[in-house]
Design a protein around this motif. Structure first.
Motif, PDB file in Angstrom:
ATOM      1  N   GLY A  31       1.055  13.914  14.864  1.00  0.00           N
ATOM      2  CA  GLY A  31       2.143  14.012  13.906  1.00  0.00           C
ATOM      3  C   GLY A  31       3.011  12.782  14.026  1.00  0.00           C
ATOM      4  O   GLY A  31       3.317  12.345  15.130  1.00  0.00           O
ATOM      5  N   LEU A  32       3.381  12.212  12.894  1.00  0.00           N
ATOM      6  CA  LEU A  32       4.272  11.053  12.890  1.00  0.00           C
ATOM      7  C   LEU A  32       5.660  11.529  12.489  1.00  0.00           C
ATOM      8  O   LEU A  32       5.849  12.056  11.390  1.00  0.00           O
ATOM      9  CB  LEU A  32       3.792   9.997  11.899  1.00  0.00           C
ATOM     10  CG  LEU A  32       2.472   9.317  12.212  1.00  0.00           C
ATOM     11  CD1 LEU A  32       2.063   8.401  11.066  1.00  0.00           C
ATOM     12  CD2 LEU A  32       2.580   8.532  13.502  1.00  0.00           C
ATOM     13  N   LEU A  33       6.603  11.370  13.378  1.00  0.00           N
ATOM     14  CA  LEU A  33       7.975  11.778  13.121  1.00  0.00           C
ATOM     15  C   LEU A  33       8.885  10.568  13.202  1.00  0.00           C
ATOM     16  O   LEU A  33       8.666   9.671  14.021  1.00  0.00           O
ATOM     17  CB  LEU A  33       8.423  12.814  14.156  1.00  0.00           C
ATOM     18  CG  LEU A  33       7.595  14.090  14.247  1.00  0.00           C
ATOM     19  CD1 LEU A  33       8.073  14.947  15.411  1.00  0.00           C
ATOM     20  CD2 LEU A  33       7.669  14.864  12.950  1.00  0.00           C
ATOM     21  N   GLY A  34       9.882  10.540  12.374  1.00  0.00           N
ATOM     22  CA  GLY A  34      10.851   9.452  12.417  1.00  0.00           C
ATOM     23  C   GLY A  34      11.763   9.503  11.222  1.00  0.00           C
ATOM     24  O   GLY A  34      11.508  10.221  10.255  1.00  0.00           O
ATOM     25  N   GLU A  35      12.819   8.738  11.281  1.00  0.00           N
ATOM     26  CA  GLU A  35      13.781   8.726  10.181  1.00  0.00           C
ATOM     27  C   GLU A  35      13.168   8.080   8.959  1.00  0.00           C
ATOM     28  O   GLU A  35      12.138   7.405   9.039  1.00  0.00           O
ATOM     29  CB  GLU A  35      15.059   7.951  10.541  1.00  0.00           C
ATOM     30  CG  GLU A  35      15.249   7.551  11.937  1.00  0.00           C
ATOM     31  CD  GLU A  35      16.512   6.721  12.144  1.00  0.00           C
ATOM     32  OE1 GLU A  35      16.794   5.774  11.403  1.00  0.00           O
ATOM     33  OE2 GLU A  35      17.197   7.051  13.110  1.00  0.00           O
TER      34      GLU A  35
END
Length: 144
Positions: A31-35
């Protein structure tokens, strides 16, 4: 397996992805999470061969995204946030169009099997607008 080495992408003077390296073993999920604006979509687009990196390399299942983009596309499916089904086509026609676009062998049989897998065979000839939001999402995933 996905192996990314020092992948970088700029848009003019703005650096969207900077020197990213990672290894995702076969059978793993990530999973790619970030603002917002962190470069997640840009990274996925480079992996999916939709965007060329400015530097670095990416290999998907043994195929280099620059040297063999067709080989990469045969191995992956990408589902973006937007529902981008073709509203003028039926459920089955959406799948068939993409099967032919990507030159899948035995497209008719592949589409039939996917309709069964998605639980949408009874809706194969219905317009996209007749599907619930969840069924549309299921179709987008199956198409990928």
């Amino acid at each position: 397996m996905i192996r990314i080495e020092r992948l970088t992408r700029r848009f003019g003077t703005r650096v969207a992805v900077s020197d990213v390296s990672l290894h995702i073993p076969r059978g793993s999920m990530l999973g790619l999470l970030g603002e917002n604006g962190a470069g997640k979509t840009t990274l996925v687009r480079m992996i999916a061969t939709l965007l060329r990196p400015d530097a670095g390399s990416c290999v998907v299942g043994g195929c280099d995204t620059i040297a063999d983009p067709t080989g990469v596309k045969r191995q992956i499916g990408v589902v973006f946030q937007e529902n981008n089904l073709d509203r003028d086509l039926s459920v089955q026609s959406n799948l068939m169009f993409h099967a032919r676009l990507h030159r899948l062998p035995d497209a008719r049989e592949t589409v039939r099997a996917m309709l069964d897998r998605l639980g949408l065979r009874d809706r194969a000839n219905m317009p996209i607008s007749s599907l619930s939001g969840g069924m549309q999402r299921r179709l987008v995933i199956g198409r990928a």
